[in-house]
Design a protein around this motif. Structure first.
Motif, PDB file in Angstrom:
ATOM      1  N   SER A 106      26.240  -2.633 -28.871  1.00  0.00           N
ATOM      2  CA  SER A 106      26.676  -1.812 -27.751  1.00  0.00           C
ATOM      3  C   SER A 106      26.747  -2.588 -26.444  1.00  0.00           C
ATOM      4  O   SER A 106      27.515  -2.239 -25.548  1.00  0.00           O
ATOM      5  CB  SER A 106      25.729  -0.613 -27.578  1.00  0.00           C
ATOM      6  N   ASN A 132      31.779  -2.950 -30.347  1.00  0.00           N
ATOM      7  CA  ASN A 132      30.814  -1.860 -30.470  1.00  0.00           C
ATOM      8  C   ASN A 132      31.194  -1.010 -31.683  1.00  0.00           C
ATOM      9  O   ASN A 132      32.195  -0.290 -31.657  1.00  0.00           O
ATOM     10  CB  ASN A 132      30.821  -1.013 -29.202  1.00  0.00           C
ATOM     11  N   SER A 134      29.768   1.620 -32.977  1.00  0.00           N
ATOM     12  CA  SER A 134      29.446   3.049 -32.917  1.00  0.00           C
ATOM     13  C   SER A 134      30.691   3.851 -32.556  1.00  0.00           C
ATOM     14  O   SER A 134      31.530   3.409 -31.766  1.00  0.00           O
ATOM     15  CB  SER A 134      28.347   3.302 -31.882  1.00  0.00           C
TER      16      SER A 134
END
Length: 362
Positions: A106, A132, A134
């Motif tokens: 992140s 990232n 996510s």
């Protein structure tokens, strides 16, 4: 971490790099989940690799990437593996060089600086590409961040030179002397001294003085997506792969049409924004921006090229061919349905004729 970079470099990122990083992360995550014993959920793994490409002047173009063997415990890289990979790429792409490295997460971490420093003997100013993994449905931009490193040849560079002289030579008055030289000597001589120091001291990422202590930090940079025809075909093929749950052709067609509809809707919204902006500029509500007007004018000059007679003929030919194929497919489907109906009717009528002594219908 600095908010933005002031080096003036232009970064162009190819989608193949993003696909490679995503594939690397997916494979490692799948292997990690397969080897887990079903206990507590482990944190998402981090993957590491090198990015390669070319640099032409102030433009850095990242074309491809490969995986990197990195030991997070000892912070060591597999140097023979990197040299072998670079040698193999040189045989096919002689102009490609290692521009930096990539990872997932992140945000950039303090441990990332170890890899960054380790690659500085290959590239004096490596690039750090961070993906990232996510999922954030509210995010519209790509989850990719590029951090760069650079030099700032200012008074702080002079202070670094003084520190090196003081540490290695032990000259107590070096600081005052060199500051005075910086003020009185010609610029060419000071440039010569800086070049000598530049060749002797290891070049580091962008240096910032925090609480009186020089520290190395990552600087976020902007980038654009650059593609070639082969990459567009590959990415489109990957995007239209059949889902693993055995989705039907109708499902894939619906997903394809939904994607086209979303792209057209996005294009329409951007054209509306640009139109409202130009109307407001024409009315004098906002100041006139010549650079934007030149870009719009360049874009509009391309439109008459697709309104020529040759384009209309080619377009109508393609359109008619598409309609003909659609009609042929419809006739084939109708014929197949009729054949199945006749076969079923003959089977049923044949059974009835055996009892009544009649012949088949067809």
């Amino acid at each position: 971490m600095a908010s933005s970079s002031s080096s003036g470099l232009t970064f162009k990122l190819h989608p193949l790099v993003i696909v490679n990083i995503s594939d690397h992360y997916t494979r490692v995550k799948s292997q990690t989940n397969g080897c887990s014993d079903g206990g507590s959920a482990s944190p998402p793994p981090r993957v590491y690799g090198c990015v390669i490409g070319v640099q032409r002047g102030r433009t850095v173009e990242i074309f491809n990437s490969f995986e990197l063997l990195y030991d997070p415990v000892t912070h060591s890289l597999d140097r023979p593996f990197i040299e072998k990979k670079q040698e193999l790429y040189k045989k096919v792409f002689p102009h490609f060089y290692i521009l930096g490295w990539y990872s997932t997460g992140s945000d950039a971490e303090e441990s990332d600086m170890h890899i960054h420093k380790a690659l500085m003997d290959i590239n004096e100013s490596p690039v750090y590409v961070l993906l990232n993994p996510s999922i954030n449905p509210a995010q519209k931009d790509l989850p990719v961040t590029i951090y760069e490193s650079g030099m700032q040849p200012n008074l702080y560079v002079i202070d670094r030179l003084i520190t090196v002289i003081h540490t290695n030579v032990g000259f107590q008055g070096g600081k005052l002397l060199l500051y005075n030289l910086y003020l009185v000597l010609p610029c060419s001589l000071m440039v010569f001294l800086l070049c000598v120091w530049w060749s002797l001291v290891v070049i580091t990422p962008e240096l910032h003085v925090i609480d009186g202590i020089p520290q190395l930090i990552f600087v976020c940079s902007s980038y654009t997506i650059e593609t070639v025809e082969a990459e567009r075909i590959s990415v489109d093929h990957v995007a239209h792969l059949k889902p693993s749950d055995g989705g039907s052709a109708a499902t894939q067609l619906a997903a394809h049409l939904t994607g086209i509809h979303s792209a057209i809707k996005m294009l329409n919204s951007r054209i509306r924004v640009l139109h409202h902006y130009l109307v407001a500029m024409q009315k004098g509500e906002i100041p006139c921006e010549n650079s934007l007007l030149r870009q719009v004018s360049s874009l509009l000059r391309r439109l008459p090229a697709i309104e020529s007679e040759k384009f209309q003929d080619d377009f109508l030919m393609e359109y008619n061919d598409t309609l003909l194929i659609a009609y042929l497919a419809m006739f084939t489907n109708c014929s197949s349905t009729m054949n199945e109906l006749v076969d079923k009717f003959n089977t049923a009528y044949d059974r009835h004729s055996r009892r009544g002594g009649r012949t088949a219908f067809i």
